[in-house]
Enzyme design. Structure first.
Site, PDB file in Angstrom:
ATOM      1  CE1 TYR A 155      -4.092  -1.839   0.949  1.00 46.02           C
ATOM      2  CE2 TYR A 155      -2.473  -3.260   1.972  1.00 46.02           C
ATOM      3  CZ  TYR A 155      -3.918  -3.178   1.636  1.00 46.02           C
ATOM      4  OH  TYR A 155      -4.605  -4.222   1.638  1.00 46.02           O
ATOM      5  CG  HIS A 163      -8.738  -0.755  -2.975  1.00 41.88           C
ATOM      6  ND1 HIS A 163      -9.288  -1.740  -2.215  1.00 41.88           N
ATOM      7  CD2 HIS A 163      -9.666   0.115  -3.601  1.00 41.88           C
ATOM      8  CE1 HIS A 163     -10.597  -1.349  -2.277  1.00 41.88           C
ATOM      9  NE2 HIS A 163     -10.813  -0.507  -2.872  1.00 41.88           N
ATOM     10  CE  LYS A 203      -4.864  -5.600  -4.551  1.00 43.36           C
ATOM     11  NZ  LYS A 203      -5.916  -5.024  -4.828  1.00 43.36           N
TER      12      LYS A 203
END
Length: 287
Positions: free
Chosen positions: A158, A166, A213
């Site tokens: 993070y 997120h 991601k």
């Protein structure tokens, strides 16, 4: 401020006041555990030499001066205290890098040195070497590092507090024994590709794409026997006068493999980051 912790099973427990608890929450270190544990409290009292009521008041941790109050309004109640559960990686980071944790064995009630903690953690968690190196590496870069077990990886990173954003990256740590890939066993395609089968890599990439991601492969290179060694010290500090090539002050007896149970192996470990992206037919070569 130095906090005292208890190593119990595969977790570290600390009993802290509101100020330290808030600091841990801001840094995303550990998890607060509601309620109290009489067994842990008894062990902590045996270590600190204080009664349970003194522990509740936070005596000796800067949360009250303990002086008798004269006539006047009653003082505010002492700040609430709570148990926090730390992972082995978080605990060793506080102990080894920040020097703000003293760790005690839950059963024997004795303080553990940095070397003893490292050896115990390696025995308790076989993958601790690569998971801790990954944790320290990205923590030093300013990321908030949390467990990635939910996504099938080692860690998630993070850039901001998890309550505000997120995670941006998934990390898979891959341990490599030595810089050279020579092995006594016959080499295979899996070993030459870094120990990660293509099917597993493809699965991780798909998962990372679906949760928006980026996947980072962190190769952790552990020194082999030819790298040299260092003398183990109680506090886990590298001995002076011995570099990684062993050019200064190293006799024949010092040229032996550095055991992974020796905390002095940490300065010799190297890491490489590889960011993996999914390529689709018809897309640009780099995107």
């Amino acid at each position: 401020q130095v906090v005292k912790g208890l190593l119990r099973s595969t977790s570290v427990w600390i009993y802290v006041g509101a100020k330290v608890s808030r600091c841990l929450g801001d840094c995303c270190i550990g998890r607060i555990m509601p309620g109290s544990d009489a067994v842990l409290t008894e062990a902590l009292c045996a270590i600190t030499g204080r009664s349970e009521s003194e522990e509740e008041r936070g005596a000796g941790e800067g949360e009250g001066d303990g002086k008798q109050q004269g006539p006047g309004p009653a003082p505010p109640p002492p700040p609430s205290r709570s148990w926090h559960r730390l992972s082995l990686e978080e605990a060793f980071f506080l102990l080894h890098c920040l020097h703000c944790l003293h760790l005690y064995d839950f059963h024997h009630r004795k303080r553990l040195s940095t070397q003893e903690c490292w050896a115990k953690f390696i025995d308790l968690q076989p993958q601790f070497l690569k998971t801790y190196v990954s944790y320290q590496h990205f923590r030093s870069q300013g990321y908030i590092v949390r467990s990635g077990i939910y996504y099938g990886c080692t860690h998630v990173l993070y850039e901001h507090h998890p309550s505000q954003a997120h995670a941006d990256n998934c990390v898979l740590a891959i341990l490599q024994q030595g810089r050279s890939k020579a092995s006594s066993r016959p080499s295979t395609v899996v070993e030459e590709s870094g120990g990660l089968p293509f099917e597993d890599l493809q699965s991780l990439v798909r998962v990372a794409v679906n949760v928006k991601k980026e996947l980072i492969l962190l190769y952790v290179f552990c020194p082999d026997g030819s790298t040299g060694t260092a003398t183990a010290t109680g506090d886990g500090v590298m001995s002076e006068g011995k570099d990684r090539d062993g050019k200064e002050g190293m006799g024949a007896e010092d040229h032996e493999a550095l055991d992974v149970h020796n905390v002095n192996i940490l300065p010799l470990i190297e890491v490489d980051e590889i960011k993996v992206t999914r390529w689709l037919p018809g897309s640009k070569p780099y995107g």
